[in-house]
Design a protein around this motif. Structure first.
Motif, mmCIF file in Angstrom:
data_model
loop_
_atom_site.group_PDB
_atom_site.id
_atom_site.type_symbol
_atom_site.label_atom_id
_atom_site.label_comp_id
_atom_site.label_asym_id
_atom_site.label_seq_id
_atom_site.Cartn_x
_atom_site.Cartn_y
_atom_site.Cartn_z
ATOM 1 N N GLY A 29 0.806 -1.225 0.000
ATOM 2 C CA GLY A 29 0.000 0.000 0.000
ATOM 3 C C GLY A 29 0.835 1.270 0.000
ATOM 4 N N ARG A 30 1.672 1.413 -1.018
ATOM 5 C CA ARG A 30 2.527 2.600 -1.161
ATOM 6 C C ARG A 30 2.245 3.280 -2.495
ATOM 7 N NH1 ARG A 30 6.765 -1.325 -0.487
ATOM 8 N NH2 ARG A 30 7.427 -0.633 -2.556
ATOM 9 N N ALA A 31 2.464 4.575 -2.530
ATOM 10 C CA ALA A 31 2.174 5.355 -3.743
ATOM 11 C C ALA A 31 2.967 4.862 -4.948
ATOM 12 C CB ALA A 31 2.456 6.832 -3.481
ATOM 13 N N ASP A 32 4.209 4.411 -4.765
ATOM 14 C CA ASP A 32 5.002 3.949 -5.908
ATOM 15 C C ASP A 32 4.412 2.694 -6.557
ATOM 16 O OD1 ASP A 32 5.876 2.515 -3.519
ATOM 17 O OD2 ASP A 32 7.519 1.718 -4.734
ATOM 18 N N GLN A 33 3.557 1.973 -5.857
ATOM 19 C CA GLN A 33 2.961 0.752 -6.395
ATOM 20 C C GLN A 33 1.814 1.033 -7.367
ATOM 21 O OE1 GLN A 33 4.355 -2.482 -5.790
ATOM 22 N NE2 GLN A 33 5.880 -0.922 -5.317
ATOM 23 N N ASN A 64 -6.779 5.847 -5.036
ATOM 24 C CA ASN A 64 -7.867 6.014 -4.063
ATOM 25 C C ASN A 64 -7.752 4.999 -2.932
ATOM 26 O OD1 ASN A 64 -8.972 8.141 -5.458
ATOM 27 N ND2 ASN A 64 -10.697 6.985 -6.267
ATOM 28 N N ALA A 65 -7.417 3.756 -3.261
ATOM 29 C CA ALA A 65 -7.282 2.725 -2.236
ATOM 30 C C ALA A 65 -6.220 3.122 -1.217
ATOM 31 C CB ALA A 65 -6.939 1.377 -2.875
ATOM 32 N N ILE A 66 -5.110 3.651 -1.688
ATOM 33 C CA ILE A 66 -4.017 4.042 -0.796
ATOM 34 C C ILE A 66 -4.369 5.304 -0.017
ATOM 35 C CG2 ILE A 66 -1.633 4.889 -0.751
ATOM 36 C CD1 ILE A 66 -1.177 3.021 -3.194
ATOM 37 N N GLY A 73 -1.834 2.511 5.020
ATOM 38 C CA GLY A 73 -1.099 2.459 6.285
ATOM 39 C C GLY A 73 -0.203 1.228 6.338
ATOM 40 N N GLU A 74 0.521 1.105 7.425
ATOM 41 C CA GLU A 74 1.387 -0.062 7.615
ATOM 42 C C GLU A 74 0.628 -1.160 8.319
ATOM 43 O OE1 GLU A 74 4.471 -0.967 6.718
ATOM 44 O OE2 GLU A 74 4.560 0.830 5.475
ATOM 45 N N PRO A 75 0.651 -2.372 7.970
ATOM 46 C CA PRO A 75 1.224 -2.965 6.748
ATOM 47 C C PRO A 75 0.143 -3.116 5.676
ATOM 48 C CG PRO A 75 0.712 -4.715 8.287
ATOM 49 C CD PRO A 75 0.215 -3.408 8.890
ATOM 50 N N GLY A 76 -0.214 -2.044 5.042
ATOM 51 C CA GLY A 76 -1.318 -2.052 4.090
ATOM 52 C C GLY A 76 -0.967 -2.643 2.737
ATOM 53 N N TRP A 77 -2.013 -2.973 2.015
ATOM 54 C CA TRP A 77 -1.878 -3.483 0.655
ATOM 55 C C TRP A 77 -3.186 -3.209 -0.088
ATOM 56 C CZ3 TRP A 77 -5.393 -7.177 -0.941
ATOM 57 C CH2 TRP A 77 -6.100 -7.838 0.074
ATOM 58 N N PHE A 78 -3.124 -3.295 -1.401
ATOM 59 C CA PHE A 78 -4.330 -3.257 -2.222
ATOM 60 C C PHE A 78 -4.214 -4.369 -3.251
ATOM 61 C CE2 PHE A 78 -1.448 -0.496 -4.546
ATOM 62 C CZ PHE A 78 -1.682 -0.785 -5.877
ATOM 63 N N THR A 93 -9.235 -3.704 -4.845
ATOM 64 C CA THR A 93 -9.743 -3.986 -3.510
ATOM 65 C C THR A 93 -8.860 -3.318 -2.472
ATOM 66 O OG1 THR A 93 -10.656 -6.090 -4.245
ATOM 67 C CG2 THR A 93 -10.275 -5.849 -1.879
ATOM 68 N N ASP A 94 -9.489 -2.626 -1.512
ATOM 69 C CA ASP A 94 -8.744 -1.978 -0.435
ATOM 70 C C ASP A 94 -9.055 -2.658 0.896
ATOM 71 O OD1 ASP A 94 -11.091 -0.836 0.789
ATOM 72 O OD2 ASP A 94 -10.966 0.887 -0.538
ATOM 73 N N LEU A 95 -8.494 -2.142 1.971
ATOM 74 C CA LEU A 95 -8.667 -2.731 3.297
ATOM 75 C C LEU A 95 -9.778 -2.080 4.109
ATOM 76 C CD1 LEU A 95 -4.948 -3.320 4.299
ATOM 77 C CD2 LEU A 95 -6.588 -4.940 3.349
ATOM 78 N N GLY A 96 -10.533 -1.186 3.502
ATOM 79 C CA GLY A 96 -11.639 -0.549 4.214
ATOM 80 C C GLY A 96 -11.178 0.616 5.058
ATOM 81 N N GLY A 97 -12.092 1.093 5.874
ATOM 82 C CA GLY A 97 -11.835 2.304 6.643
ATOM 83 C C GLY A 97 -12.215 3.508 5.802
#
Length: 163
Positions: A29-33, A64-66, A73-78, A93-97
């Motif tokens: 879940g980082r902008a460079d990804q 948008n997901a990030i 956030g840490e340790p986030g992913w999409f 798909t994101d992790l919600g919130g």
């Protein structure tokens, strides 16, 4: 030589079977990804005539997901799922919130907004767009884009057959 030609033809027939081709990937879940996901889908859609549009959709959905969920956030992913046939389906798909992803209206409010129109742009590029999920479990935002030409074989698969 004839066996190789039949084998190659058989492999090409399998890759362009009746069901859509499908890929799933998870990204940190980082902008460079966002750029990495964009490059991946652009390569998959090479030769369809909609590479730039699909890339723009992926960029918006992944960013948008990030930006708007726990994915950033840490340790986030999409996650990204792509299905290709006559239509390209792209789901992120994101992790919600955060808040529920919504498409803003083009009608200006009293307050001018600097951002928040990304999904509106996606909806203009796509033939269909949708959202499912929840703030607790995560959301998948998806879009479908009609392709200009039928998919033959994904670029990386073609290279494998050529060797």
């Amino acid at each position: 030589m004839e066996k190789l030609s039949r084998s190659r033809a058989s492999a090409l027939a399998w890759m362009s079977g009746a069901e859509p081709m499908r890929w799933r990937r998870a990204y940190p879940g980082r902008a460079d990804q966002v750029h990495v996901a964009r490059n991946f889908v652009t390569a998959l859609c090479e030769g369809t005539g909609r590479e730039a549009d699909v890339a723009a959709v992926v960029s918006e959905l992944a960013a948008n997901a990030i930006r708007h969920s726990r994915s950033g956030g840490e340790p986030g992913w999409f996650g990204m799922e792509v299905m290709l046939d006559e239509i390209a389906y792209v789901g992120v798909t994101d992790l919600g919130g955060g808040c529920v992803p919504t498409i803003r209206s083009e009608t200006p409010n009293c307050e001018p907004r600097v951002s928040g129109y990304g999904l509106l742009t996606v909806s203009k590029l796509a033939s269909a767009i949708g959202v499912y999920g929840s703030p607790t479990d995560g959301f998948t935002v998806w879009a479908e884009l009609a392709l200009c030409r039928p998919i033959q074989a994904a670029p990386q698969q073609s290279r494998l057959l050529a060797s």
